[in-house]
Design an enzyme around this catalytic site. Sequence first.
Site, PDB file in Angstrom:
ATOM      1  N   GLU A 227      32.264  25.796  -8.372  1.00 49.54           N
ATOM      2  CA  GLU A 227      30.970  26.470  -8.114  1.00 49.54           C
ATOM      3  C   GLU A 227      30.071  26.474  -9.356  1.00 49.54           C
ATOM      4  O   GLU A 227      29.413  27.462  -9.662  1.00 49.54           O
ATOM      5  CB  GLU A 227      31.186  27.870  -7.540  1.00 49.54           C
ATOM      6  CG  GLU A 227      31.811  27.789  -6.160  1.00 49.54           C
ATOM      7  CD  GLU A 227      31.514  28.951  -5.243  1.00 49.54           C
ATOM      8  OE1 GLU A 227      30.486  29.618  -5.409  1.00 49.54           O
ATOM      9  OE2 GLU A 227      32.330  29.167  -4.348  1.00 49.54           O
TER      10      GLU A 227
ATOM     11  N   GLN B 195      49.890  35.455 -24.878  1.00 50.11           N
ATOM     12  CA  GLN B 195      50.177  35.713 -26.295  1.00 50.11           C
ATOM     13  C   GLN B 195      50.911  37.037 -26.479  1.00 50.11           C
ATOM     14  O   GLN B 195      51.872  37.134 -27.251  1.00 50.11           O
ATOM     15  CB  GLN B 195      48.848  35.733 -27.083  1.00 50.11           C
ATOM     16  CG  GLN B 195      49.021  35.691 -28.590  1.00 50.11           C
ATOM     17  CD  GLN B 195      49.601  34.359 -29.054  1.00 50.11           C
ATOM     18  OE1 GLN B 195      49.489  33.350 -28.368  1.00 50.11           O
ATOM     19  NE2 GLN B 195      50.263  34.374 -30.194  1.00 50.11           N
TER      20      GLN B 195
ATOM     21  N   GLN C 104      29.519  25.172 -18.396  1.00 48.63           N
ATOM     22  CA  GLN C 104      28.403  24.476 -19.059  1.00 48.63           C
ATOM     23  C   GLN C 104      27.168  24.466 -18.137  1.00 48.63           C
ATOM     24  O   GLN C 104      26.039  24.693 -18.596  1.00 48.63           O
ATOM     25  CB  GLN C 104      28.797  23.024 -19.402  1.00 48.63           C
ATOM     26  CG  GLN C 104      29.807  22.879 -20.522  1.00 48.63           C
ATOM     27  CD  GLN C 104      31.217  23.300 -20.137  1.00 48.63           C
ATOM     28  OE1 GLN C 104      31.639  23.148 -18.997  1.00 48.63           O
ATOM     29  NE2 GLN C 104      31.955  23.849 -21.083  1.00 48.63           N
TER      30      GLN C 104
HETATM   31  C1  LIG Z   1      40.377  23.514  -7.003  1.00 49.60           C
HETATM   32  C2  LIG Z   1      38.999  23.027  -6.753  1.00 49.60           C
HETATM   33  C3  LIG Z   1      38.296  23.481  -5.643  1.00 49.60           C
HETATM   34  C4  LIG Z   1      37.010  23.010  -5.384  1.00 49.60           C
HETATM   35  N1  LIG Z   1      36.372  23.373  -4.224  1.00 49.60           N
HETATM   36  C5  LIG Z   1      35.220  22.730  -3.877  1.00 49.60           C
HETATM   37  C6  LIG Z   1      34.648  22.906  -2.577  1.00 49.60           C
HETATM   38  O1  LIG Z   1      35.169  23.654  -1.734  1.00 49.60           O
HETATM   39  N2  LIG Z   1      33.522  22.227  -2.268  1.00 49.60           N
HETATM   40  C7  LIG Z   1      32.914  21.373  -3.153  1.00 49.60           C
HETATM   41  O2  LIG Z   1      31.901  20.770  -2.806  1.00 49.60           O
HETATM   42  N3  LIG Z   1      33.435  21.193  -4.411  1.00 49.60           N
HETATM   43  C8  LIG Z   1      34.578  21.840  -4.771  1.00 49.60           C
HETATM   44  N4  LIG Z   1      35.133  21.628  -6.012  1.00 49.60           N
HETATM   45  C9  LIG Z   1      34.466  20.735  -6.939  1.00 49.60           C
HETATM   46  C10 LIG Z   1      33.880  21.451  -8.155  1.00 49.60           C
HETATM   47  O3  LIG Z   1      32.779  22.223  -7.778  1.00 49.60           O
HETATM   48  C11 LIG Z   1      33.559  20.368  -9.198  1.00 49.60           C
HETATM   49  O4  LIG Z   1      34.803  19.922  -9.710  1.00 49.60           O
HETATM   50  C12 LIG Z   1      32.662  20.875 -10.310  1.00 49.60           C
HETATM   51  O5  LIG Z   1      31.377  21.110  -9.822  1.00 49.60           O
HETATM   52  C13 LIG Z   1      32.582  19.909 -11.491  1.00 49.60           C
HETATM   53  O6  LIG Z   1      32.327  18.613 -11.075  1.00 49.60           O
HETATM   54  P1  LIG Z   1      33.244  17.423 -11.624  1.00 49.60           P
HETATM   55  O7  LIG Z   1      34.653  17.813 -11.376  1.00 49.60           O
HETATM   56  O8  LIG Z   1      32.783  16.143 -11.036  1.00 49.60           O
HETATM   57  O9  LIG Z   1      33.015  17.426 -13.188  1.00 49.60           O
HETATM   58  P2  LIG Z   1      31.812  16.685 -13.974  1.00 49.60           P
HETATM   59  O10 LIG Z   1      30.517  17.034 -13.349  1.00 49.60           O
HETATM   60  O11 LIG Z   1      32.157  15.260 -14.135  1.00 49.60           O
HETATM   61  O12 LIG Z   1      31.895  17.423 -15.385  1.00 49.60           O
HETATM   62  C14 LIG Z   1      32.852  17.055 -16.387  1.00 49.60           C
HETATM   63  C15 LIG Z   1      32.542  17.875 -17.633  1.00 49.60           C
HETATM   64  O13 LIG Z   1      31.222  17.563 -18.113  1.00 49.60           O
HETATM   65  C16 LIG Z   1      30.453  18.761 -18.212  1.00 49.60           C
HETATM   66  N5  LIG Z   1      29.053  18.440 -17.879  1.00 49.60           N
HETATM   67  C17 LIG Z   1      28.578  17.720 -16.837  1.00 49.60           C
HETATM   68  N6  LIG Z   1      27.234  17.670 -16.874  1.00 49.60           N
HETATM   69  C18 LIG Z   1      26.841  18.391 -17.947  1.00 49.60           C
HETATM   70  C19 LIG Z   1      25.592  18.727 -18.523  1.00 49.60           C
HETATM   71  N7  LIG Z   1      24.431  18.332 -17.979  1.00 49.60           N
HETATM   72  N8  LIG Z   1      25.575  19.472 -19.649  1.00 49.60           N
HETATM   73  C20 LIG Z   1      26.732  19.916 -20.213  1.00 49.60           C
HETATM   74  N9  LIG Z   1      27.967  19.625 -19.710  1.00 49.60           N
HETATM   75  C21 LIG Z   1      28.006  18.878 -18.599  1.00 49.60           C
HETATM   76  C22 LIG Z   1      31.055  19.717 -17.207  1.00 49.60           C
HETATM   77  O14 LIG Z   1      30.758  21.064 -17.525  1.00 49.60           O
HETATM   78  C23 LIG Z   1      32.535  19.386 -17.369  1.00 49.60           C
HETATM   79  O15 LIG Z   1      33.054  20.064 -18.463  1.00 49.60           O
HETATM   80  C24 LIG Z   1      36.402  22.115  -6.291  1.00 49.60           C
HETATM   81  C25 LIG Z   1      37.099  21.688  -7.432  1.00 49.60           C
HETATM   82  C26 LIG Z   1      38.384  22.101  -7.655  1.00 49.60           C
HETATM   83  C27 LIG Z   1      39.128  21.546  -8.833  1.00 49.60           C
END
Ligand SMILES: Cc1cc2nc3c(=O)[nH]c(=O)nc-3n(C[C@H](O)[C@H](O)[C@H](O)COP(=O)(O)OP(=O)(O)OC[C@H]3O[C@@H](n4cnc5c(N)ncnc54)[C@H](O)[C@@H]3O)c2cc1C
Length: 391
Positions: free
Chosen positions: A362, A335, A366
Amino acid sequence: MPDLTLTDEQKDLRELAHSFAEKDMRNVAWEYDKDGTWPEDVMRKAWEVGLMNTHIDEEYGGPGLDYLSGCLIEEEFGWGCSGIGTSLACNGLASAPVALGGSDEVKKEYLGMLTEEYKLASFCLTEPDAGSDVSGMKTTAVKKGDTYVLNGSKCFITNGQYADWYTVYAKTDKEAGHRGISAFVVPRDDTVIIDKKEDKLGQRASNTATVTFNETEVPAENLLGEENKGFKLAMMTLDRTRPGVASMAVGIARAAFEFAAEYSKERTQFGVPIAMHQAVAFMIADMATDVEASRLLTWKSALDLDQGRRNTLSSSHAKRFSADTAMRVATDAVQVYGGYGFIKDYPVEKLMRDAKIMQIYEGTSQIQRLVIAKEVLLGRNVEQPAEPVPA
Ligand SMILES: Cc1cc2nc3c(=O)[nH]c(=O)nc-3n(C[C@H](O)[C@H](O)[C@H](O)COP(=O)(O)OP(=O)(O)OC[C@H]3O[C@@H](n4cnc5c(N)ncnc54)[C@H](O)[C@@H]3O)c2cc1C
């Protein structure tokens, strides 16, 4: 007021990390971001100068640094390029469960591998249907004689394509939800298949891949901690790595703040530098306060660990607040730059893209709030000593 003065060693370490971030990360950061170039040269140099594997104990060839020192390094990584920084810090995430739950032989073999020469390790928890809620994971580990056989796919794995070994979470009791998860250290072999490299919004220089284990056999000794106690190990790991992740977010926010403050003094509109317009000056002031507050929360969460206190609450405070700060400050920096902020020739749009992931990996912001709510509503004693290591 507790004394937050850094020791001479910590100041030297911060200086080393800053100089590395300035000379070896920033000079390639925007270039590597463009094509998602794997920063092999930067990674190797970081290993050579001793900025990787810093938490590994001296016994296994590392410097055994305290967590606050780790935060000083990771803030500079975030300031230099958080994409490269995420890949640099990943060995710390993968090796923490080994340090917590591995036998002495396993530690010697796998932690020693990382300190003897430049090698990488990845942390494999997330699956397509099991992100925030890992209890639904489908990867299995079945005991056969004195081995375990692993089958399943992990997605979004940082450095997955380049790792020499993996910390893998798998179900050893399919019916038991998170109480049926165990952790294993898994060397890379022909049964470990890299399916997909992700093309990302931000942190494009870090590698993010899908890793599939297809009848992958490991000795029973590669089980970390006890069978079905892997979830606990994962949570204890995240308590230890979240201060570093929060620091990386502080580094992104600090970089965005510095660029915005500088630009606001140079850019003139209505006959004065835009910093003279109170609306802009107040944005800069809020950035400065939030960077400072994030760093303090982060240091507190690291000091809790270093001084033997349980840091589940403080590390979630730090991770949530610093990640949200990085996103807000980077967005405000765009901005302050106005239209130029939206253009790739200027540095802040990359910071805004990079900051977004800090609110997701990590544990999302939320999920951090869920942890914080549980901790404060249960009235956990903040002075509680750290939980014993499970092995
Ligand atoms: C660039 C990158 C690097 C990564 N590196 C690693 C790695 O090295 N090792 C590894 O194991 N993982 C890794 N991850 C995975 C990462 O930790 C997950 O993407 C993250 O934990 C969220 O899981 P999800 O993407 O399935 O989202 P979801 O769990 O499906 O969540 C989707 C949305 O719903 C919200 N949500 C879900 N449950 C709740 C709840 N109970 N209350 C309120 N809100 C909720 C979440 O906050 C989010 O906004 C990586 C991801 C990315 C994008």
